[in-house]
Design an enzyme around this catalytic site. Structure first.
Site, mmCIF file in Angstrom:
data_model
loop_
_atom_site.group_PDB
_atom_site.id
_atom_site.type_symbol
_atom_site.label_atom_id
_atom_site.label_comp_id
_atom_site.label_asym_id
_atom_site.label_seq_id
_atom_site.Cartn_x
_atom_site.Cartn_y
_atom_site.Cartn_z
ATOM 1 N N ASP A 177 0.934 -0.967 -0.012
ATOM 2 C CA ASP A 177 -0.111 -0.528 -0.183
ATOM 3 C C ASP A 177 0.884 1.752 0.072
ATOM 4 O O ASP A 177 2.081 1.210 0.086
ATOM 5 C CB ASP A 177 -1.218 0.260 1.261
ATOM 6 C CG ASP A 177 -2.234 0.819 0.981
ATOM 7 O OD1 ASP A 177 -1.944 1.800 0.893
ATOM 8 O OD2 ASP A 177 -3.321 -0.121 0.918
ATOM 9 N N HIS A 183 1.598 2.430 -3.370
ATOM 10 C CA HIS A 183 1.000 3.164 -4.318
ATOM 11 C C HIS A 183 1.642 4.421 -3.843
ATOM 12 O O HIS A 183 0.984 5.743 -4.027
ATOM 13 C CB HIS A 183 -0.247 2.400 -2.872
ATOM 14 C CG HIS A 183 -0.884 1.674 -3.422
ATOM 15 N ND1 HIS A 183 -1.880 0.873 -2.544
ATOM 16 C CD2 HIS A 183 -0.488 0.003 -3.903
ATOM 17 C CE1 HIS A 183 -2.380 -0.081 -2.978
ATOM 18 N NE2 HIS A 183 -1.859 -0.405 -3.855
#
Ligand SMILES: *[C@@H]1O[C@H](CO)[C@@H](O)[C@H](O)[C@H]1NC(C)=O
Ligand SMILES: *[C@@H]1O[C@H](CO)[C@@H](O)[C@H](O)[C@H]1NC(C)=O
Ligand SMILES: *[C@@H]1O[C@H](CO)[C@@H](O)[C@H](O)[C@H]1NC(C)=O
Length: 374
Positions: free
Chosen positions: A194, A217
């Site tokens: 993430d 991310h």
């Protein structure tokens, strides 16, 4: 930001005496002397608490809790039943904490990854209501969710960190900072499933620099205003970050239902290698019946202004390299694009920029051609 001069509690991993940052006057409280078995099987949490308690009542300067080189979590989520699943290692209300060494915090999170994120224990390590504290040199691996959380804390230095989890592990953010001021994340390597670093509501004076990010991310301001709350986010500076194979680079993400503002944000001296959304503002983030997507227009929104993108160079793996997707009701203003050179990572292919309700100015080379409205 240094522990000296404060009531200092240090947690030192994998320590050899030569590594001691405070050679004199540091009184050592080894968890091994408080009953820790350190055999990878026994629950040593009572020994940690006992060593910590002893350190806290020490009258000498810089009491130091020493821990063997790995702190390991049980691998089965069922061990948490009947306990607070949101926490594992938590420091609450400490001033002048220094967590350092060459040790590893291994959360064995894989057992949690298939479960709904509501059921994840939140975090590997959290600092809550801490001040003037430093975390340095620690390795984090495979957290069930976020690896390091800084919450309601001020004057925090995080440096020389190494955080890894598989690319496909859900919600395994590297570092999440929320409700905090004056935080610097510096000189770190973060490769997770993430956000490498995410910055949440009510934050100011947060800097992220010299970070290698990817996979993951990207560095994300947001998501902000999830519960329709008032957001106050300002003075966020991200510089000297290298993104490699990430799904986003410089991202600002706000929920449609949010209120308040995110302003004075900069992303500078950034390199990109096959990044999916190198420059991305999504001010329309929403959730219908549990799925994200187009929720129609709303009159609310978090006001985004004074955002600078400067010296951003490298390759995009998608066609839309710059996507400034702002809301009609609360447009983005004061955006600056300066010295941007983003190409496709596939030879012969073009990339473009897309703007929706995004206003501002350009300076120097901007490639792909800017779509900002004046
Ligand atoms: C963040 O960077 C800004 C601008 O470079 C600087 O003025 C500020 O002191 C820095 N803050 C922290 C917490 O490092
Ligand atoms: C941040 O890291 C860079 C690169 O290693 C280093 O030059 C700089 O001194 C560091 N700054 C702080 C405040 O730790
Ligand atoms: C902008 O956001 C809206 C709402 O989520 C979405 O429908 C639209 O496709 C987005 N536009 C771009 C260019 O990403």
């Amino acid at each position: 930001m240094n522990a000296i001069g404060f009531f200092a509690l240090m947690l030192i991993f994998g320590l050899y005496s030569a590594d001691l940052p405070f050679s004199s006057a540091a009184t050592i409280f080894s968890v091994l002397n408080y009953g820790a078995k350190a055999d990878g099987k026994t629950d040593d949490s009572k020994a940690f608490s006992a060593a910590w308690k002893a350190a806290c009542s020490a009258t000498t300067q810089n009491p130091t809790v020493v821990v063997p080189r790995t702190i390991s979590s049980p691998s089965s989520p069922s061990v948490w039943s009947g306990r607070d699943r949101s926490k594992w290692l938590t420091f609450n209300g400490v001033t002048g904490l220094l967590i350092t060494g060459t040790g590893t915090i291994d959360s064995h999170g894989s057992g949690w990854w298939g479960q709904s994120c509501r059921d994840h224990p939140n975090l590997a390590l959290s600092l809550i209501s801490c001040k003037q504290s430093t975390i340095s040199g620690i390795y984090f691996v495979n957290s069930a969710q976020v690896h390091l959380v800084i919450y309601q804390s001020n004057d925090i230095l995080i440096k020389n960190m190494h955080i890894t989890a598989p690319q496909n592990s859900p919600n395994t953010d590297g570092i999440h900072i929320e409700a905090s001021q004056n935080v610097l994340v510096n000189n770190s390597v973060i490769a997770t499933g993430d956000d490498c670093v995410s910055i949440g509501d009510i934050t100011s004076n947060i800097n992220v620099s010299f970070v290698n990010c990817g996979p993951g991310h990207g560095v994300s301001v947001g998501s902000l205003g999830k519960n329709g709350n008032s957001v106050k986010v300002e003075n966020i500076h991200v510089k000297k970050v290298n993104f490699k194979g990430t799904t986003n680079g410089a991202r600002i993400k706000t929920w449609q239902v949010g209120l308040g503002y995110a302003q004075k944000i900069s992303f500078e001296h950034i390199t990109l290698k096959s990044v999916q959304n190198p420059i991305y503002i999504d001010q329309n983030y929403c959730d219908i019946k549990g799925s994200r997507g187009n929720c129609g227009q709303k009159s609310t929104g978090v006001k985004i202004s004074q955002v600078t993108y400067n010296d951003i160079v490298g390759t995009s793996s998608t066609y839309v390299a710059i996507n400034l997707n702002c809301s009609k009701s609360v447009a983005c203003t004061g955006i600056t694009l300066s010295s941007i050179q983003i190409k496709s990572d596939k030879s012969g292919q073009q990339v473009i920029s897309k703007c929706t309700n995004a206003h501002g100015t350009n300076s120097g080379v901007v490639q792909p051609k800017s779509c900002l409205q004046s």
